[in-house]
Design an enzyme around this catalytic site. Structure first.
Site, PDB file in Angstrom:
ATOM      1  N   GLY A   1     -47.586   9.794 -17.309  1.00  0.00           N
ATOM      2  CA  GLY A   1     -46.744   8.875 -18.087  1.00  0.00           C
ATOM      3  C   GLY A   1     -47.527   8.186 -19.186  1.00  0.00           C
ATOM      4  O   GLY A   1     -48.167   8.817 -20.035  1.00  0.00           O
ATOM      5  N   GLY A   2     -47.491   6.844 -19.147  1.00  0.00           N
ATOM      6  CA  GLY A   2     -48.168   6.064 -20.187  1.00  0.00           C
ATOM      7  C   GLY A   2     -49.653   6.348 -20.251  1.00  0.00           C
ATOM      8  O   GLY A   2     -50.274   6.255 -21.317  1.00  0.00           O
TER       9      GLY A   2
ATOM     10  N   GLY B   1     -51.542  30.430 -51.173  1.00  0.00           N
ATOM     11  CA  GLY B   1     -51.338  29.024 -50.830  1.00  0.00           C
ATOM     12  C   GLY B   1     -52.469  28.487 -49.961  1.00  0.00           C
ATOM     13  O   GLY B   1     -52.835  27.315 -50.051  1.00  0.00           O
ATOM     14  N   ALA B   2     -53.052  29.365 -49.146  1.00  0.00           N
ATOM     15  CA  ALA B   2     -54.131  28.904 -48.262  1.00  0.00           C
ATOM     16  C   ALA B   2     -55.323  28.436 -49.092  1.00  0.00           C
ATOM     17  O   ALA B   2     -56.016  27.486 -48.718  1.00  0.00           O
ATOM     18  CB  ALA B   2     -54.541  30.018 -47.309  1.00  0.00           C
TER      19      ALA B   2
HETATM   20  C1  LIG Z   1     -44.824   4.601 -19.301  1.00  0.00           C
HETATM   21  C2  LIG Z   1     -43.976   5.274 -18.283  1.00  0.00           C
HETATM   22  C3  LIG Z   1     -44.780   5.818 -17.131  1.00  0.00           C
HETATM   23  O1  LIG Z   1     -45.971   5.672 -17.031  1.00  0.00           O
HETATM   24  S1  LIG Z   1     -43.889   6.665 -15.992  1.00  0.00           S
HETATM   25  C4  LIG Z   1     -45.100   7.369 -14.956  1.00  0.00           C
HETATM   26  C5  LIG Z   1     -45.035   6.863 -13.549  1.00  0.00           C
HETATM   27  N1  LIG Z   1     -46.007   7.562 -12.763  1.00  0.00           N
HETATM   28  C6  LIG Z   1     -45.753   8.702 -12.111  1.00  0.00           C
HETATM   29  O2  LIG Z   1     -44.704   9.265 -12.126  1.00  0.00           O
HETATM   30  C7  LIG Z   1     -46.912   9.275 -11.319  1.00  0.00           C
HETATM   31  C8  LIG Z   1     -46.660   9.156  -9.836  1.00  0.00           C
HETATM   32  N2  LIG Z   1     -47.845   9.543  -9.105  1.00  0.00           N
HETATM   33  C9  LIG Z   1     -48.205  10.824  -8.982  1.00  0.00           C
HETATM   34  O3  LIG Z   1     -47.552  11.758  -9.435  1.00  0.00           O
HETATM   35  C10 LIG Z   1     -49.456  11.055  -8.206  1.00  0.00           C
HETATM   36  O4  LIG Z   1     -49.788   9.887  -7.488  1.00  0.00           O
HETATM   37  C11 LIG Z   1     -50.627  11.469  -9.090  1.00  0.00           C
HETATM   38  C12 LIG Z   1     -50.820  10.519 -10.285  1.00  0.00           C
HETATM   39  C13 LIG Z   1     -50.414  12.889  -9.615  1.00  0.00           C
HETATM   40  C14 LIG Z   1     -51.945  11.415  -8.264  1.00  0.00           C
HETATM   41  O5  LIG Z   1     -51.769  12.200  -7.116  1.00  0.00           O
HETATM   42  P1  LIG Z   1     -52.855  12.136  -5.956  1.00  0.00           P
HETATM   43  O6  LIG Z   1     -54.218  12.384  -6.529  1.00  0.00           O
HETATM   44  O7  LIG Z   1     -52.424  13.054  -4.898  1.00  0.00           O
HETATM   45  O8  LIG Z   1     -52.881  10.633  -5.427  1.00  0.00           O
HETATM   46  P2  LIG Z   1     -51.772   9.897  -4.542  1.00  0.00           P
HETATM   47  O9  LIG Z   1     -50.430  10.385  -4.872  1.00  0.00           O
HETATM   48  O10 LIG Z   1     -52.222   9.920  -3.141  1.00  0.00           O
HETATM   49  O11 LIG Z   1     -51.903   8.386  -5.099  1.00  0.00           O
HETATM   50  C15 LIG Z   1     -53.016   7.553  -4.780  1.00  0.00           C
HETATM   51  C16 LIG Z   1     -52.491   6.154  -4.488  1.00  0.00           C
HETATM   52  O12 LIG Z   1     -51.910   5.668  -5.717  1.00  0.00           O
HETATM   53  C17 LIG Z   1     -50.573   5.251  -5.457  1.00  0.00           C
HETATM   54  N3  LIG Z   1     -49.784   5.543  -6.647  1.00  0.00           N
HETATM   55  C18 LIG Z   1     -49.666   6.707  -7.290  1.00  0.00           C
HETATM   56  N4  LIG Z   1     -48.893   6.597  -8.346  1.00  0.00           N
HETATM   57  C19 LIG Z   1     -48.513   5.304  -8.406  1.00  0.00           C
HETATM   58  C20 LIG Z   1     -47.707   4.535  -9.278  1.00  0.00           C
HETATM   59  N5  LIG Z   1     -47.191   5.102 -10.392  1.00  0.00           N
HETATM   60  N6  LIG Z   1     -47.501   3.248  -9.016  1.00  0.00           N
HETATM   61  C21 LIG Z   1     -48.056   2.669  -7.957  1.00  0.00           C
HETATM   62  N7  LIG Z   1     -48.854   3.331  -7.074  1.00  0.00           N
HETATM   63  C22 LIG Z   1     -49.072   4.625  -7.295  1.00  0.00           C
HETATM   64  C23 LIG Z   1     -50.115   6.086  -4.276  1.00  0.00           C
HETATM   65  O13 LIG Z   1     -49.047   5.458  -3.630  1.00  0.00           O
HETATM   66  C24 LIG Z   1     -51.419   6.114  -3.472  1.00  0.00           C
HETATM   67  O14 LIG Z   1     -51.511   4.856  -2.829  1.00  0.00           O
HETATM   68  P3  LIG Z   1     -52.183   4.710  -1.375  1.00  0.00           P
HETATM   69  O15 LIG Z   1     -53.628   5.110  -1.559  1.00  0.00           O
HETATM   70  O16 LIG Z   1     -51.464   5.657  -0.486  1.00  0.00           O
HETATM   71  O17 LIG Z   1     -52.014   3.270  -1.032  1.00  0.00           O
END
Ligand SMILES: CCC(=O)SCCNC(=O)CCNC(=O)[C@H](O)C(C)(C)COP(=O)(O)OP(=O)(O)OC[C@H]1O[C@@H](n2cnc3c(N)ncnc32)[C@H](O)[C@@H]1OP(=O)(O)O
Length: 525
Positions: free
Chosen positions: A180-181, A415-416
């Site tokens: 995301g962001g 043109g290039a």
């Molecule tokens: C500007 C608009 C935006 O930013 S919208 C984007 C919102 N974010 C998302 O959709 C991403 C959601 N998260 C994921 O897809 C995965 O966690 C990703 C980033 C790929 C990492 O995966 P992975 O390496 O397996 O780690 P995990 O899932 O075990 O996460 C580790 C701990 O972090 C946490 N976490 C994850 N994402 C978020 C989030 N967006 N907000 C709050 N907490 C988040 C997980 O819950 C996990 O927490 P814990 O260690 O179990 O306590």
């Protein structure tokens, strides 16, 4: 004992011990187990990364003790210091650099209101100090539990990225899964570094992609370093490990000014300015259709053969990089005859256009080395918008006020030729090697168009075609045709190329050029 208990009353050894305990707690973060998990993922912690990026002992942290004030979903019981992002400044080779680093161990490095406020503050400090900003990204995007507050936090980052664009260098280093962001902000910055296997960038993660489209993709297949280095063009640099990646960030910083009011640092070299580059006689074949490696030409020309290629694996038909000539930083744009014959296409135009704009923003003179057969023909390119994308490169050059020197090594058609910094679009100095051909198109193509009737009517059309090609070549396809018309400033011996570039850039160092006053242009997008 609460924080307040630790800090009230007159200063005593107890107070200092209390401060040390709080600092130790903030610096340790969520603890050994979380650190082991981070290392087990093949990643360093945020503090380990900052230590590798900055000069030893130079880091000054800001808002280490900040904590979120959000509630709901159990957040009120989990309020770690730093709120998952370490912010501050330090030095790289003695020059000030601001940095923020996500701590994936805390809420997956996700961004809530307090986390965002810390980043906003450090971005404002970097802009006001006129120093580069490096982000070490390892975060899951907007913190889901904080809802719209998290989204607003990102808005503030994007606005600051855009305001700082072209004012201070902004470098994004991707060191974990960035969603995301956490992927959008880097796209607004000048350079994106990624580490293979451990870094990913995507707007929505594999789970959402699967739910919406049904496609099952791993994180790397969706947004890994190789995807972004070769296909999307999002990543400028990819490295195997974090140590090498952060060392290369330091190298890049050594080639950039601290801000747009300064010039890049000068590093005098022992490589003589008048060194003859005679190996170019052999490196570049006379036959315009023979491929060769433009990297070798660049290495022969620049100080000590050192340079940093940007976007090495994307749009390889054009080469962009930063190097030094007589100690002064230059940006080099060059066709690559060994990939697609060095033709200009959509990706090459986008790549070089952005690079030229970056060089112009940061007072980096541009050297263009041409060996280009033209734009890539075809429906894919036309329908994909080559007119619009090619215009981005044209616009970037036409708008650039830094010193600009171009050299036609072998051929430059159509043109290039115009787009790649011809004199007519504002190159300050243009040179050509004696063997080269500057024309609307190659002799065979030209003869087929303008002598079509004569060739068709001839008893021996092939012999006639060969005769017409020869005539066209001897009339038009040599550098003296352009030189006689003042369209190149000189025809030069390839062996003198380095010396002439250095002399030209030294003369242009005091160049001053202004664009007409306007709010901003309306560049093709
Ligand atoms: C500007 C608009 C935006 O930013 S919208 C984007 C919102 N974010 C998302 O959709 C991403 C959601 N998260 C994921 O897809 C995965 O966690 C990703 C980033 C790929 C990492 O995966 P992975 O390496 O397996 O780690 P995990 O899932 O075990 O996460 C580790 C701990 O972090 C946490 N976490 C994850 N994402 C978020 C989030 N967006 N907000 C709050 N907490 C988040 C997980 O819950 C996990 O927490 P814990 O260690 O179990 O306590």
């Amino acid at each position: 004992m609460s924080v307040t208990d630790e800090v009230t009353g007159e200063l005593t050894g107890e107070h200092l011990a209390g401060l040390a305990r709080i600092r130790a707690q903030a610096e340790a973060g969520p603890g050994e187990q979380a650190t082991r998990a981070q290392h087990a993922r093949g990643k360093l912690t945020a503090r380990e990364r900052i230590a590798l990026l900055l000069d030893p002992g130079s880091f000054q942290e800001v808002e280490q003790l900040r904590r979120h004030r959000a509630s709901g979903f159990g957040l009120e019981r989990k309020r770690p210091y730093t709120d998952g992002v370490i912010t501050g400044w330090g030095t790289v080779d003695g020059r000030t650099v601001f940095v923020y680093a996500h701590d994936f161990r805390i809420f997956g490095g996700s961004l809530g209101e307090a986390h965002a406020a810390k980043i906003h503050k450090i971005m404002d400090m970097a802009l006001s100090a006129g120093a580069p900003l490096v982000s070490l990204n390892d975060g899951a995007g907007a913190r889901i539990q904080e809802g719209v507050s998290a989204l607003a936090g990102y808005g503030g980052i994007f606005r600051r990225n855009t305001r700082a664009s072209g004012v201070i260098p902004q470098i994004s280093v991707m060191l974990g899964p960035c969603a995301g962001g956490a992927a959008y902000s880097p796209a607004l910055t000048d350079f994106v570094f990624m580490v293979r296997e451990t870094a990913q960038m995507f707007i929505t993660g594999p789970d959402v992609v699967s739910a919406v489209t049904g496609a099952q993709l791993t994180q790397n297949a969706l947004g890994g370093a190789d995807v972004h280095a070769t296909t999307s063009g999002v990543a400028h640099f990819v490295y195997e490990d974090e140590e090498t990646c952060l060392a290369e960030v330091r190298y890049l910083l050594s080639l950039l000014p601290s801000n747009n009011r300064q010039n890049p640092p000068v590093h005098p070299s022992d490589d003589p300015a008048n060194r003859l580059t005679s190996t170019l006689y052999d490196l570049v074949p006379q036959d315009g259709n023979q491929p060769y490696d433009m990297h070798k030409v660049i290495e022969e020309l620049v100080d000590d053969g050192d340079w940093l290629e940007v976007h090495e694996r994307w749009a390889r038909n054009i080469v962009c990089g930063l190097a030094r000539l007589d100690g002064q930083v230059v940006g080099i744009v060059a066709n690559q005859p060994q990939t697609l014959a060095g033709v200009l296409d959509i990706s090459a135009s986008e790549k070089a256009g952005r690079f030229v704009t970056m060089c112009d923003a940061f007072n980096i003179p541009i050297v263009t080395l041409l060996d280009v057969p033209g734009f890539l023909p075809g429906a894919d390119q036309e329908h994909g918008g080559i007119i619009r994308h090619g215009a981005k490169l044209l616009y970037a050059y036409c708008n650039a006020t830094v010193p600009r020197v171009s050299i036609v090594l072998r051929k430059a058609y159509g043109g290039a030729y115009i787009v790649l910094d011809s004199q007519s679009i504002g190159a300050d100095l243009t040179f050509a090697w004696p063997t080269n051909e500057i024309a609307v198109m190659g002799a065979e193509g030209a003869a087929n168009v303008i002598f079509r009737r004569e060739i068709a009517a001839a008893d021996d059309p092939e012999a006639k075609r060969a005769e017409m090609v020869k005539e066209y070549k001897s009339e038009l396809m040599h550098p003296y045709y352009a030189a006689e018309r003042g369209l190149v400033d000189d025809v030069i011996d390839p062996a003198e190329t380095r010396e002439i570039l250095i002399r030209s850039l030294a003369m242009l160092r005091t160049k001053h050029a202004d664009l007409p006053s306007r709010k901003h242009g309306n560049p093709p997008q």
